[in-house]
Scaffold this motif. Structure first.
Motif, PDB file in Angstrom:
ATOM      1  N   GLN A 432     -14.417  -3.939  12.911  1.00 16.58           N
ATOM      2  CA  GLN A 432     -15.015  -2.608  12.812  1.00 16.58           C
ATOM      3  C   GLN A 432     -13.953  -1.519  12.682  1.00 16.58           C
ATOM      4  O   GLN A 432     -14.140  -0.531  11.971  1.00 16.58           O
ATOM      5  N   LYS A 433     -12.808  -1.682  13.351  1.00 14.21           N
ATOM      6  CA  LYS A 433     -11.752  -0.674  13.304  1.00 14.21           C
ATOM      7  C   LYS A 433     -11.135  -0.553  11.915  1.00 14.21           C
ATOM      8  O   LYS A 433     -10.842   0.550  11.441  1.00 14.21           O
ATOM      9  N   ILE A 434     -10.898  -1.656  11.236  1.00 15.20           N
ATOM     10  CA  ILE A 434     -10.185  -1.599   9.957  1.00 15.20           C
ATOM     11  C   ILE A 434     -11.111  -1.372   8.774  1.00 15.20           C
ATOM     12  O   ILE A 434     -10.640  -1.094   7.664  1.00 15.20           O
ATOM     13  N   SER A 435     -12.419  -1.473   8.964  1.00 15.80           N
ATOM     14  CA  SER A 435     -13.343  -1.301   7.839  1.00 15.80           C
ATOM     15  C   SER A 435     -14.248  -0.096   7.993  1.00 15.80           C
ATOM     16  O   SER A 435     -15.088   0.135   7.119  1.00 15.80           O
ATOM     17  N   ALA A 436     -14.094   0.672   9.058  1.00 16.46           N
ATOM     18  CA  ALA A 436     -15.029   1.773   9.308  1.00 16.46           C
ATOM     19  C   ALA A 436     -14.933   2.854   8.236  1.00 16.46           C
ATOM     20  O   ALA A 436     -15.943   3.420   7.825  1.00 16.46           O
ATOM     21  N   ARG A 437     -13.731   3.152   7.753  1.00 18.85           N
ATOM     22  CA  ARG A 437     -13.548   4.254   6.797  1.00 18.85           C
ATOM     23  C   ARG A 437     -13.590   3.809   5.340  1.00 18.85           C
ATOM     24  O   ARG A 437     -13.465   4.643   4.443  1.00 18.85           O
ATOM     25  N   ARG A 438     -13.676   2.523   5.092  1.00 19.79           N
ATOM     26  CA  ARG A 438     -13.754   1.997   3.722  1.00 19.79           C
ATOM     27  C   ARG A 438     -12.558   2.434   2.881  1.00 19.79           C
ATOM     28  O   ARG A 438     -12.696   2.738   1.689  1.00 19.79           O
ATOM     29  N   ARG A 439     -11.398   2.459   3.474  1.00 19.58           N
ATOM     30  CA  ARG A 439     -10.190   2.856   2.747  1.00 19.58           C
ATOM     31  C   ARG A 439      -9.031   1.957   3.144  1.00 19.58           C
ATOM     32  O   ARG A 439      -8.982   1.471   4.279  1.00 19.58           O
ATOM     33  N   MET A 440      -8.121   1.790   2.194  1.00 20.71           N
ATOM     34  CA  MET A 440      -6.928   0.977   2.425  1.00 20.71           C
ATOM     35  C   MET A 440      -5.707   1.727   1.907  1.00 20.71           C
ATOM     36  O   MET A 440      -5.727   2.265   0.797  1.00 20.71           O
ATOM     37  N   ILE A 441      -4.672   1.774   2.714  1.00 18.18           N
ATOM     38  CA  ILE A 441      -3.405   2.379   2.301  1.00 18.18           C
ATOM     39  C   ILE A 441      -2.584   1.301   1.595  1.00 18.18           C
ATOM     40  O   ILE A 441      -2.256   0.269   2.186  1.00 18.18           O
ATOM     41  N   VAL A 442      -2.267   1.550   0.328  1.00 12.92           N
ATOM     42  CA  VAL A 442      -1.577   0.575  -0.519  1.00 12.92           C
ATOM     43  C   VAL A 442      -0.195   1.127  -0.851  1.00 12.92           C
ATOM     44  O   VAL A 442      -0.066   2.285  -1.270  1.00 12.92           O
ATOM     45  N   THR A 443       0.848   0.334  -0.686  1.00  5.38           N
ATOM     46  CA  THR A 443       2.229   0.746  -0.939  1.00  5.38           C
ATOM     47  C   THR A 443       2.785   0.047  -2.181  1.00  5.38           C
ATOM     48  O   THR A 443       2.088  -0.714  -2.860  1.00  5.38           O
ATOM     49  N   ASP A 444       4.080   0.294  -2.442  1.00  4.75           N
ATOM     50  CA  ASP A 444       4.721  -0.284  -3.629  1.00  4.75           C
ATOM     51  C   ASP A 444       4.714  -1.806  -3.590  1.00  4.75           C
ATOM     52  O   ASP A 444       4.381  -2.472  -4.576  1.00  4.75           O
ATOM     53  N   THR A 445       5.101  -2.349  -2.443  1.00  3.24           N
ATOM     54  CA  THR A 445       5.219  -3.808  -2.345  1.00  3.24           C
ATOM     55  C   THR A 445       3.863  -4.500  -2.370  1.00  3.24           C
ATOM     56  O   THR A 445       3.799  -5.697  -2.673  1.00  3.24           O
ATOM     57  N   ASP A 446       2.782  -3.783  -2.049  1.00  2.00           N
ATOM     58  CA  ASP A 446       1.463  -4.402  -2.139  1.00  2.00           C
ATOM     59  C   ASP A 446       1.051  -4.608  -3.591  1.00  2.00           C
ATOM     60  O   ASP A 446       0.506  -5.658  -3.947  1.00  2.00           O
ATOM     61  N   LEU A 447       1.312  -3.613  -4.435  1.00  4.34           N
ATOM     62  CA  LEU A 447       0.927  -3.721  -5.840  1.00  4.34           C
ATOM     63  C   LEU A 447       1.895  -4.583  -6.639  1.00  4.34           C
ATOM     64  O   LEU A 447       1.478  -5.310  -7.547  1.00  4.34           O
ATOM     65  N   PHE A 448       3.173  -4.487  -6.319  1.00  2.00           N
ATOM     66  CA  PHE A 448       4.191  -5.260  -7.038  1.00  2.00           C
ATOM     67  C   PHE A 448       5.035  -5.998  -6.010  1.00  2.00           C
ATOM     68  O   PHE A 448       6.047  -5.493  -5.521  1.00  2.00           O
ATOM     69  N   PRO A 449       4.610  -7.192  -5.630  1.00  2.00           N
ATOM     70  CA  PRO A 449       5.346  -7.965  -4.617  1.00  2.00           C
ATOM     71  C   PRO A 449       6.700  -8.419  -5.150  1.00  2.00           C
ATOM     72  O   PRO A 449       7.031  -8.200  -6.330  1.00  2.00           O
ATOM     73  N   PRO A 450       7.520  -9.027  -4.306  1.00  2.00           N
ATOM     74  CA  PRO A 450       8.839  -9.501  -4.766  1.00  2.00           C
ATOM     75  C   PRO A 450       8.720 -10.416  -5.981  1.00  2.00           C
ATOM     76  O   PRO A 450       7.911 -11.344  -6.017  1.00  2.00           O
ATOM     77  N   GLY A 451       9.521 -10.137  -6.973  1.00  2.00           N
ATOM     78  CA  GLY A 451       9.497 -10.882  -8.218  1.00  2.00           C
ATOM     79  C   GLY A 451       8.716 -10.197  -9.318  1.00  2.00           C
ATOM     80  O   GLY A 451       8.898 -10.527 -10.505  1.00  2.00           O
ATOM     81  N   ALA A 452       7.860  -9.231  -8.972  1.00  2.00           N
ATOM     82  CA  ALA A 452       7.086  -8.531  -9.985  1.00  2.00           C
ATOM     83  C   ALA A 452       7.851  -7.372 -10.604  1.00  2.00           C
ATOM     84  O   ALA A 452       7.478  -6.891 -11.673  1.00  2.00           O
ATOM     85  N   VAL A 453       8.930  -6.888  -9.957  1.00  2.00           N
ATOM     86  CA  VAL A 453       9.761  -5.802 -10.481  1.00  2.00           C
ATOM     87  C   VAL A 453      11.089  -6.411 -10.915  1.00  2.00           C
ATOM     88  O   VAL A 453      11.828  -6.983 -10.099  1.00  2.00           O
TER      89      VAL A 453
END
Length: 709
Positions: A432-453
C-alpha cells in the motif's frame, strides 16, 4: 518643532511653511473652547450650553485687528452690537446673527474677547513647550501625514515543519529465521485441503442426488441417519481443519475478529443442532445445515494454507541476501528505489491487511445480528426449538465462503510471481505504501542499465587524451549521472585519474560547470555549449554527444550511444497498462523525454519536472527509509513489477473484501427473512451452498487477475 492639538497629542509637521490664517484655523477652535471653560458655569435649571462653531480662516482674515478690551464685569453683559451689514447681504454674517440670537434666547454667556496678538503669542508658547516633551503616537490632523510603515525590520522566517516521527521498529527476528518458521508452518498446512474436501463433500453429494430424485440407501428419508452422517462428517472436517479454529480464536486474542472465527462458531452451532436432534431434545422436519458448515471449513482452510504459502514465498525471497542491492520506499512523490538495509521489513510485513481490518470493524455487527435474528425468527415466532437450526443457517451466510480468501489468494499469487523475479513485498502495508500515489521515480540507470550506454567515438581539440578523459570522468562523478560508469571504464583504459571538482553547478539548459585546478570546465550537450558562448565546429552535429570545454574553449567531443533494452520497453508498457506515472529524475543532459520517445515505444507519457526537482528526486535514492519491498536484480523491470503488482494486490483485496462483506450482509438478511417465514424448503442446505458459491466466484477471478500484468 512638532506642534500638538488641544488633546496634547503631537502631530507630524510637514516641511512646507504655513500662513497665519492656517494656524488660526487649526488652533482657534480649541483655544475658544479653553476660554469658554474659564467662564462662569450656567445655571442648574438651564440646559448645558452648546459650543459655538469655530470661525473659519477667511472670516478671521476679514476681521480687522482691534485693541484688547477689558472683559465685562458680569457674564450676562450684552455683547457689543455687530457692525452694520452692507447693502448686499452676506450669508456668513446672516448665519452669525442667527447664532447670536439663539445664544441670547438661551442666556448663554459670551466668551471673553481676546486680541489677535494674544492668540498668536499663546499658540507659539504652547508649541515651544510641547516641542520639549517626548513624542507620542501621532494623530492625523491638518498638519499631519500618514506615517510610513517600518520596512527595515523583516518578518521572521516561518518555522520549519516538524518532521514526522519515524515508524517504530520493535525487536524482530532475522529474515532467515522468519523464513524458516514460515516454511515449517506452511509444511504443516500444505496437505490440509484435499482430505477435508473428501470428508466435507458426501453430505452435499447426497443432497444433490436427492434433488434429482435419486434415492440414496441408508440416507433418504431417515433423519436420524442423516444427523449421524452429518455430525460425523462435521467432526472429521473440523479435526482436519483445526488451523481454522487456531487462527480464528488466536486473532481474537489480538483483538481481531475475522471470518475464521464466525466459521468456527457456525461449526459448533451446527454440531449442537445435530446432537440435539439425536438426543431427542429438538425435533423438526427441516434438514440440518451441517453440510454448509463443512464447506465453509474447507474454504477457510484453503485461505489459511494460501496465506501461509504467500508468507513463505515472501520471506524466502527476502532472505536471499542480508544486504540487498536495492529497496523500494514510499515518498511524497511516489515509489522510490533506494539503497538501504533490511531492518524494519519484517515489522512492516507483520501488520494486518485491509481485509482483516474491515472484517474486524463489521463482523462483530454481523455476529450480533445473527444472534438477534435467530432469536426473532424462533422465539419471536413461537418456535423456540428452532433457535439452533436458524442460527446454524444464518452464521455461515454471515461468514460466506469468500471472506477467508479476500487476502489469502491475491497475496499468495503475487508473492509467488515476485519470488520468481527476485523481489519481495512487505505484506499489505508495504504494497500500500509504494502504490498509493501511482507514481514511480525513474533515474538514468533504470532506463539505461549497465551496458546500454556505450562510447561510439571521440574527438580532441587541443587537449591530450588522458587529460580530456580525466576531466570528463571527474565531472560525470561530481554530477552523479549514469555517464559515470562509461567514463570510469575510459579512465581505467586510458590511464587517467580523477581530479577534485570545486564549485560544481547544474544548468537547466542541460549541462554542468565546475573548477578543476583553477580552470573553468563545462560539460554538456551542444545547446548548452552554445548558450555558454563556446564555439563549436560546424562538422560536428551529434544528438546524443557530450561536449567538454575548458575556459570556454572546446576540448573534446564524446559520441555516446544509448541502446534501448527490451526489458525496459516491456516495463514501460506495463506501467502504462497499470496507469502508473513515471517521473524522470535524470542527471544525464541527453536523457530527456524526446530521447525516450525515440528509443522506446511507450515513453511519451513520462513526467519531466524542473532541474531542482529532478536533482532532489534523484538524491532520494540515497535516503534510508523503511523498506517496503526488496529488489535483488538490476534494471527497471523488477522495480516496475513490484510497484505494479502491489497496486493490483491492493485493488483486488479491497474489491474482494467489499463484495464479500456485501454478500455477508445480503445473506444474513435473506436467511433471516426465510427462517422467520419458516420457508425451509426454499432455504435448504443445497440452495444456501449455491448462493454462497456464487458470491465466491468474483473473488476467485480477482485473485487470478492479481498476477496478470
Amino acid at each position: 518643532m512638532t506642534p500638538k492639538d488641544d488633546n496634547r497629542i503631537p502631530v507630524s509637521v510637514p516641511e512646507d511653511d504655513y500662513s497665519l490664517e492656517d494656524i488660526l484655523a487649526e488652533y482657534g477652535g480649541s483655544l475658544e473652547n479653553h476660554l469658554l471653560r474659564g467662564s462662569e458655569p450656567p445655571e442648574a435649571d438651564q440646559e448645558p450650553p452648546a459650543p459655538p462653531e469655530p470661525a473659519s480662516a477667511e472670516q478671521a482674515a476679514r476681521e480687522p485687528e482691534a485693541p484688547p478690551q477689558a472683559p465685562p464685569e458680569a457674564p450676562s453683559a450684552a455683547p457689543e452690537p455687530p457692525p452694520e451689514a452692507p447693502q448686499t447681504p452676506d450669508p456668513l454674517q446672516a448665519a452669525e446673527q442667527a447664532a447670536e440670537a439663539n445664544v441670547a434666547k438661551l442666556n448663554i454667556p459670551h466668551p471673553k474677547p481676546i486680541s489677535l496678538e494674544d492668540v498668536v503669542g499663546s499658540t507659539v508658547d504652547a508649541v515651544m513647550e510641547e516641542a520639549k516633551e517626548p513624542l507620542l503616537s501621532p494623530r492625523r490632523g491638518l498638519f499631519s501625514r500618514k506615517p510610513l510603515e517600518e520596512t527595515e525590520t523583516l518578518p521572521p522566517p516561518p518555522e520549519p515543519e516538524p518532521e514526522p516521527d519515524p515508524e517504530p521498529i520493535g525487536p524482530e527476528p532475522t529474515l532467515w529465521e522468519a523464513a524458516h518458521d514460515a516454511r515449517q508452518l506452511y509444511i504443516r498446512r500444505k496437505h490440509t485441503v484435499l482430505l477435508p474436501l473428501v470428508t466435507a463433500l458426501p453430505p452435499t453429494v447426497f443432497l444433490l442426488l436427492e434433488r434429482y430424485q435419486v434415492k440414496v440407501p441408508y440416507w433418504s428419508g431417515d433423519r436420524e441417519v442423516q444427523c449421524m452422517v452429518l455430525l460425523a462428517c462435521l467432526g472429521l472436517t473440523a479435526l482436519l481443519c483445526r488451523h481454522v479454529f487456531l487462527k480464528g480464536f488466536g486473532m481474537l486474542l489480538r483483538r481481531r475478529c475475522v471470518a475464521e472465527l464466525l466459521v468456527s462458531l457456525s461449526v459448533l452451532v451446527s454440531g449442537l443442532d445435530c446432537a440435539a436432534r439425536l438426543l431427542g431434545k429438538q425435533s423438526g422436519g427441516a434438514m440440518p445445515y451441517a453440510s454448509v458448515s463443512c464447506l465453509a471449513l474447507v474454504f477457510a482452510q484453503w485461505g489459511v494454507r494460501r496465506e501461509s504459502k504467500g508468507n513463505y514465498d515472501m520471506l524466502r525471497a527476502a532472505a536471499l541476501d542480508d544486504d540487498p542491492p536495492y529497496l523500494v520506499a514510499g515518498t511524497s512523490r511516489g515509489a522510490c528505489k533506494q539503497r538501504g538495509s533490511v531492518p524494519g521489513f519484517f515489522t512492516t510485513a507483520a501488520r494486518s491487511d485491509a481485509a482483516t481490518l474491515w472484517q474486524t470493524a463489521l463482523l462483530p455487527a454481523f455476529l450480533a445480528a445473527a444472534l438477534v435474528f435467530a432469536g426473532l425468527s424462533s422465539a419471536g415466532q413461537e418456535r423456540s426449538g428452532d433457535f439452533l437450526l436458524n442460527l446454524s443457517a444464518i452464521l455461515p451466510a454471515a461468514a460466506t465462503f469468500s471472506l477467508p480468501l479476500c487476502w489469502a489468494l491475491p497475496w499468495s499469487k503475487l508473492s509467488e510471481h515476485l519470488q520468481k523475479t527476485g523481489c519481495a513485498v512487505a505484506g499489505w502495508s508495504g504494497a500500500q505504501k509504494i502504490s498509493a500515489r501511482r507514481r514511480m521515480i525513474v533515474t538514468d540507470t533504470d532506463l539505461f542499465p549497465p551496458g546500454a550506454v556505450q562510447l561510439n567515438g571521440r574527438k580532441l581539440y587541443g587537449e591530450t587524451q588522458e587529460r580530456a578523459v580525466s576531466l570528463a570522468a571527474s565531472m560525470a562523478r561530481a554530477a552523479g549521472s549514469g555517464l559515470e560508469r562509461l567514463f570510469n571504464s575510459l579512465v581505467r583504459s586510458e590511464g587517467g585519474c580523477y581530479e577534485k571538482v570545486d564549485d560544481f553547478s547544474f544548468y537547466e539548459e542541460g549541462g554542468w560547470s565546475g573548477m578543476v585546478k583553477g580552470e573553468s570546465v563545462l560539460m554538456g550537450g551542444a545547446s548548452f555549449m552554445r548558450k555558454m558562448n563556446v564555439k563549436l565546429p560546424a562538422d560536428v552535429n551529434l544528438k546524443t554527444g557530450v561536449y567538454l570545454a575548458v575556459d570556454k574553449e572546446l576540448a573534446a567531443v564524446f559520441a555516446v550511444k544509448y541502446s534501448p533494452s527490451e526489458n525496459v520497453d516491456f516495463a514501460l508498457k506495463m506501467m502504462q497498462r497499470s496507469r502508473i506515472q513515471p517521473i524522470l529524475a535524470s542527471r544525464d543532459p541527453n536523457i530527456t523525454p524526446s530521447l525516450i520517445k525515440r528509443k522506446f515505444s511507450r515513453g511519451a507519457g513520462m513526467e519531466y519536472p524542473g532541474l531542482s526537482e529532478r536533482i532532489a528526486l534523484s538524491e532520494a535514492e540515497k535516503d534510508r527509509d523503511l523498506p517496503r519491498a526488496l529488489l535483488f536484480r538490476e534494471g527497471l523491470l523488477p522495480y516496475a513489477e513490484t510497484v505494479a503488482g502491489s497496486l493490483r494486490l491492493c485493488k483486488a483485496v479491497r474489491r474482494a473484501a467489499a463484495i464479500s462483506l456485501l454478500g455477508s450482509w445480503a445473506g444474513t438478511l435473506l436467511t433471516f427473512y426465510l427462517t422467520s417465514l419458516g420457508a425451509y424448503e426454499l432455504l435448504n442446505p443445497l440452495a444456501l451452498e449455491i448462493f454462497l458459491l456464487l458470491w465466491t466466484l468474483p473473488v476467485l477471478l480477482m485473485a487470478d487477475w492479481t498476477g496478470r500484468y
